[in-house]
Design a protein around this motif. Sequence first.
Motif, PDB file in Angstrom:
ATOM      1  N   LEU A   5      -3.847   4.441  -2.786  1.00 39.88           N
ATOM      2  CA  LEU A   5      -4.692   3.314  -3.173  1.00 39.88           C
ATOM      3  C   LEU A   5      -4.976   3.248  -4.667  1.00 39.88           C
ATOM      4  CD1 LEU A   5      -7.277   3.065  -0.243  1.00 39.88           C
ATOM      5  CD2 LEU A   5      -5.109   1.865  -0.565  1.00 39.88           C
ATOM      6  N   ASP A   6      -4.625   4.283  -5.398  1.00 40.47           N
ATOM      7  CA  ASP A   6      -4.810   4.204  -6.853  1.00 40.47           C
ATOM      8  C   ASP A   6      -3.586   3.594  -7.527  1.00 40.47           C
ATOM      9  OD1 ASP A   6      -3.093   6.287  -6.337  1.00 40.47           O
ATOM     10  OD2 ASP A   6      -4.042   7.708  -7.701  1.00 40.47           O
ATOM     11  N   ARG A   7      -2.622   3.149  -6.709  1.00 38.64           N
ATOM     12  CA  ARG A   7      -1.435   2.488  -7.246  1.00 38.64           C
ATOM     13  C   ARG A   7      -1.387   1.062  -6.734  1.00 38.64           C
ATOM     14  NH1 ARG A   7       1.189   6.631  -4.455  1.00 38.64           N
ATOM     15  NH2 ARG A   7       2.402   5.004  -3.398  1.00 38.64           N
ATOM     16  N   LEU A   8      -0.850   0.164  -7.542  1.00 38.18           N
ATOM     17  CA  LEU A   8      -0.767  -1.235  -7.149  1.00 38.18           C
ATOM     18  C   LEU A   8       0.085  -1.405  -5.910  1.00 38.18           C
ATOM     19  CD1 LEU A   8      -1.417  -4.174  -7.655  1.00 38.18           C
ATOM     20  CD2 LEU A   8       0.559  -4.289  -9.211  1.00 38.18           C
ATOM     21  N   ASP A   9       1.221  -0.703  -5.854  1.00 41.50           N
ATOM     22  CA  ASP A   9       2.083  -0.855  -4.681  1.00 41.50           C
ATOM     23  C   ASP A   9       1.407  -0.311  -3.435  1.00 41.50           C
ATOM     24  OD1 ASP A   9       2.234   1.774  -5.594  1.00 41.50           O
ATOM     25  OD2 ASP A   9       4.297   2.041  -4.929  1.00 41.50           O
ATOM     26  N   GLY A  10       0.580   0.741  -3.593  1.00 39.78           N
ATOM     27  CA  GLY A  10      -0.152   1.280  -2.459  1.00 39.78           C
ATOM     28  C   GLY A  10      -1.189   0.305  -1.949  1.00 39.78           C
ATOM     29  N   LEU A  11      -1.878  -0.355  -2.851  1.00 37.03           N
ATOM     30  CA  LEU A  11      -2.873  -1.355  -2.459  1.00 37.03           C
ATOM     31  C   LEU A  11      -2.222  -2.511  -1.713  1.00 37.03           C
ATOM     32  CD1 LEU A  11      -4.966  -1.413  -5.757  1.00 37.03           C
ATOM     33  CD2 LEU A  11      -5.821  -0.699  -3.510  1.00 37.03           C
ATOM     34  N   GLU A  12      -1.088  -2.966  -2.231  1.00 39.78           N
ATOM     35  CA  GLU A  12      -0.392  -4.076  -1.585  1.00 39.78           C
ATOM     36  C   GLU A  12       0.129  -3.672  -0.214  1.00 39.78           C
ATOM     37  OE1 GLU A  12      -0.441  -7.085  -2.628  1.00 39.78           O
ATOM     38  OE2 GLU A  12      -1.546  -6.494  -4.423  1.00 39.78           O
ATOM     39  N   ALA A  13       0.660  -2.452  -0.095  1.00 39.85           N
ATOM     40  CA  ALA A  13       1.176  -1.983   1.185  1.00 39.85           C
ATOM     41  C   ALA A  13       0.056  -1.876   2.214  1.00 39.85           C
ATOM     42  CB  ALA A  13       1.865  -0.632   1.019  1.00 39.85           C
ATOM     43  N   THR A  14      -1.097  -1.374   1.781  1.00 36.90           N
ATOM     44  CA  THR A  14      -2.227  -1.267   2.693  1.00 36.90           C
ATOM     45  C   THR A  14      -2.708  -2.646   3.109  1.00 36.90           C
ATOM     46  OG1 THR A  14      -2.886   0.781   1.581  1.00 36.90           O
ATOM     47  CG2 THR A  14      -4.520  -0.261   3.009  1.00 36.90           C
ATOM     48  N   GLY A  15      -2.693  -3.595   2.184  1.00 39.17           N
ATOM     49  CA  GLY A  15      -3.049  -4.967   2.528  1.00 39.17           C
ATOM     50  C   GLY A  15      -2.141  -5.522   3.602  1.00 39.17           C
ATOM     51  N   ARG A  16      -0.851  -5.234   3.525  1.00 37.50           N
ATOM     52  CA  ARG A  16       0.094  -5.702   4.545  1.00 37.50           C
ATOM     53  C   ARG A  16      -0.206  -5.058   5.897  1.00 37.50           C
ATOM     54  NH1 ARG A  16       3.790  -5.200   0.264  1.00 37.50           N
ATOM     55  NH2 ARG A  16       4.488  -3.164   1.022  1.00 37.50           N
ATOM     56  N   VAL A  17      -0.537  -3.771   5.864  1.00 39.76           N
ATOM     57  CA  VAL A  17      -0.871  -3.068   7.105  1.00 39.76           C
ATOM     58  C   VAL A  17      -2.067  -3.723   7.792  1.00 39.76           C
ATOM     59  CG1 VAL A  17      -1.806  -0.910   8.022  1.00 39.76           C
ATOM     60  CG2 VAL A  17       0.109  -0.850   6.421  1.00 39.76           C
ATOM     61  N   LEU A  18      -3.088  -4.038   7.022  1.00 43.72           N
ATOM     62  CA  LEU A  18      -4.282  -4.657   7.600  1.00 43.72           C
ATOM     63  C   LEU A  18      -3.996  -6.062   8.109  1.00 43.72           C
ATOM     64  CD1 LEU A  18      -7.011  -3.466   5.054  1.00 43.72           C
ATOM     65  CD2 LEU A  18      -6.498  -2.531   7.325  1.00 43.72           C
ATOM     66  N   ARG A  19      -3.156  -6.812   7.389  1.00 40.32           N
ATOM     67  CA  ARG A  19      -2.797  -8.150   7.873  1.00 40.32           C
ATOM     68  C   ARG A  19      -2.022  -8.068   9.183  1.00 40.32           C
ATOM     69  NH1 ARG A  19      -1.928  -8.879   2.321  1.00 40.32           N
ATOM     70  NH2 ARG A  19       0.326  -8.580   2.546  1.00 40.32           N
ATOM     71  N   GLU A  20      -1.131  -7.079   9.286  1.00 40.51           N
ATOM     72  CA  GLU A  20      -0.375  -6.896  10.523  1.00 40.51           C
ATOM     73  C   GLU A  20      -1.302  -6.509  11.664  1.00 40.51           C
ATOM     74  OE1 GLU A  20       2.442  -3.954   9.419  1.00 40.51           O
ATOM     75  OE2 GLU A  20       3.683  -5.346   8.224  1.00 40.51           O
TER      76      GLU A  20
END
Length: 233
Positions: free
Chosen positions: A193-208
């Motif tokens: 979560l301290d990386r931009l790509d990590g934040l975006e990936a987690t956002g996708r997980v929550l949307r799914e």
Amino acid sequence: MGPSRTVDVARESGYSVQQVRDLERLGVIPPAGRAANGYRSYTPVHVRALRAYRGLAGAVGPVEARVLLARVRTEPLVEAAAAISAVHVRLTREREEVLRAQEALRAIRGEAADGGPEGGGDAMTITELAGALGVRPSTLRFWEQEGLVAPERVTSLRARRYGVAAIRAARVVAALRAGGYGIPAVREIMASLDRLDGLEATGRVLRERLDRIADRTVALLVAGADLAAVCGT
């Protein structure tokens, strides 16, 4: 009169003949009667029960669906309706948990952009946070041991208090765990979560996760009329 043979019930319900027999054996549908020739004889209620089971299985999984459908068929209407209502409540709560996790993730993203966590906000005790998340305090302690959530410790008794950052992290962890992610996967996600790509990936997980909850809710709604038809049968 509706279908009466096993093959007719299978055709109307969308299951195979063997699946109909297996689901009867498991108690998903009432035992079939027997015709004069000794063959199974079904009624339209059996078809409705099988359709209801399909929707329930999509909403809560096949094992719980079997138990729930048996309750709906055999318990008084008040209890049967309460059992179905409880599933709707659970799905609503799961959705709200994910929405709160998304809000927490947006705050974490904002903190990353600003260079640090926001100040202010109310801290929570372990009991308060556990209640807010719908988990046990022991679950939060376990998450702490696994490095997923880092509380603040105060007083000589080492009482745990969770600041704003920890509360946000706990909301994300709770949503991921409810979505079926194991501890190693959650640990990896939280570490990213301290990386931009990590934040975006987690956002996708929550949307799914939200999409899956929506699918489960629709499955339960589709099963509604069939559930009503088999109540008390």
